[in-house]
Design an enzyme around this catalytic site. Structure first.
Site, mmCIF file in Angstrom:
data_model
loop_
_atom_site.group_PDB
_atom_site.id
_atom_site.type_symbol
_atom_site.label_atom_id
_atom_site.label_comp_id
_atom_site.label_asym_id
_atom_site.label_seq_id
_atom_site.Cartn_x
_atom_site.Cartn_y
_atom_site.Cartn_z
ATOM 1 N N ARG A 50 -9.875 -35.051 19.606
ATOM 2 C CA ARG A 50 -8.401 -35.427 18.975
ATOM 3 C C ARG A 50 -8.188 -35.083 17.713
ATOM 4 N NH1 ARG A 50 -7.005 -41.944 19.484
ATOM 5 N NH2 ARG A 50 -8.490 -41.913 17.817
ATOM 6 N N ARG A 98 1.484 -28.587 -7.319
ATOM 7 C CA ARG A 98 2.570 -29.540 -6.310
ATOM 8 C C ARG A 98 3.598 -28.464 -5.725
ATOM 9 N NH1 ARG A 98 7.389 -31.956 -5.765
ATOM 10 N NH2 ARG A 98 7.406 -33.679 -4.295
ATOM 11 N N HIS A 100 5.799 -28.065 -1.713
ATOM 12 C CA HIS A 100 5.735 -28.594 -0.285
ATOM 13 C C HIS A 100 5.065 -27.784 0.664
ATOM 14 C CE1 HIS A 100 8.501 -31.583 -2.150
ATOM 15 N NE2 HIS A 100 8.475 -31.867 -0.819
ATOM 16 N N GLU A 179 4.052 -47.721 21.717
ATOM 17 C CA GLU A 179 2.470 -48.411 21.457
ATOM 18 C C GLU A 179 2.733 -49.280 20.199
ATOM 19 O OE1 GLU A 179 0.091 -45.320 19.414
ATOM 20 O OE2 GLU A 179 1.926 -44.419 18.634
ATOM 21 N N LEU A 203 0.090 -42.112 19.976
ATOM 22 C CA LEU A 203 -1.297 -41.679 19.572
ATOM 23 C C LEU A 203 -2.086 -41.742 21.051
ATOM 24 C CD1 LEU A 203 -3.069 -40.490 17.387
ATOM 25 C CD2 LEU A 203 -4.256 -42.771 17.526
#
Ligand code: PDD
Length: 299
Positions: A50, A98, A100, A179, A203
């Site tokens: 996962r 910094r 994106h 969930e 998830l």
């Protein structure tokens, strides 16, 4: 407390992250939580799979092979005192000016693994079950990635806590169950376990998989399909699963009893099956948390 940080084991106080880490600035990273019972990682192979899915989802190369991860995690388990632990793995895109967009050329990722004592739910909670609220699922459309940018989940869980509840149950589009804020949710109706499908809206829980395997091997009827909001509210039982909470009965929803307000027959079946499964798997383990037959394999 000993942690693993960027290639070395050290006391937690010595692990320091620069302020320009993209995890700190953007929440640009992924994580895993792996329970450890009697010093053995539970379903390590599935958790690492996962993790790979999450890393692929954010286009971040895996800093370690499966055998390197196994070695790091085994060492960390041995360096910490508790018999039962949970490992928290955290990987970010590293430290960069910094911007994106991804750093170009790429920078080394930040890799951090923490061991915490694992306290499974106490007997009183197993007997009483827990209270939950329902809230609108306002998260993004890649909830299958275990991203460290958890602000929506944090706010949703906090709403539950402020309502005196253990968890928020998330309803997407005012129509169907996805969930919990940090758990998977099952509905029980007329003896059948209903599980939302593992798509991009939830998830893919490792505990969720264990529960469905246990249902399959023990003749418990189950269906994996969209579960409507109406089915949540008319459930005979509701169950919550996660690596740290294992399996819990939800006995109150939005202040009203679920079924008769007590943990029901499905919980009474599944909880001991889960505990036995844990014990069986541990007996079969060929190495402290190794990946050999019977360990972490689906069965
Ligand atoms: N959370 N869904 C969400 C959003 C979660 O955060 C979790 C677990 C689960 C259950 O997955 P698993 O059975 O693999 O633990 C489902 C962990 C425990 C956490 O964030 O601490």
């Amino acid at each position: 407390m000993t942690v693993y940080f960027n290639g070395a084991f050290m006391p937690i106080e010595e692990a320091k992250v620069p302020v320009l880490d993209r995890g700190f600035i953007f929440g640009d990273g992924v994580y895993e939580v792996i329970p450890v019972y009697s010093r053995r990682a539970f379903r390590m192979a599935e958790h690492l799979k996962r993790l790979q899915h999450s890393l692929d989802g954010i286009k971040l190369p895996n800093p370690h092979s499966e055998s390197e991860w196994t070695d790091i995690l085994d060492q960390l388990i041995q360096r910490n005192a508790p018999e039962d632990q949970y490992l928290y793995l955290h990987i970010t895109r590293g430290v960069a000016k910094r911007d994106h967009a991804f750093p170009n050329p790429p920078v080394p990722p930040t890799v951090f693994v923490l061991s915490n004592p694992l306290t499974t739910p106490p007997a009183e909670l197993l007997q009483s079950g827990v209270a939950c609220i329902t809230v609108a699922d306002n998260r993004w459309l890649r909830c299958d990635i275990k991203a460290i940018s958890l602000l929506p989940n944090v706010l949703l869980r906090q709403a539950a806590v402020e309502a005196g509840c253990a968890e928020a149950i998330l309803i997407r589009d005012d129509a169907f169950l996805t969930e919990g804020a940090a758990s998977n949710i099952f509905v029980v109706k007329n003896g059948t376990l209903l599980a939302p499908p593992k798509d991009n809206l939830m998830l893919p829980g490792i505990t969720y998989d264990v529960i469905l395997e246990l249902a399959a091997t023990n003749g418990i009827p189950y269906q994996v399909r969209r579960v409507t909001k109406a089915e949540v509210f008319s459930a005979d039982e509701l169950l919550l699963t996660s690596s740290t909470r294992e399996v819990l009965a939800i006995t109150t929803l939005d202040g009203k009893p679920v079924g008769n307000g007590k943990p029901g027959a499905m919980f009474a079946k599944l909880h001991p099956l889960y505990q036995n499964f844990k014990r069986d798997v541990m007996r079969q383990a060929p190495s402290p948390s190794g990946g050999g037959p019977g360990w972490g394999n689906t069965r």
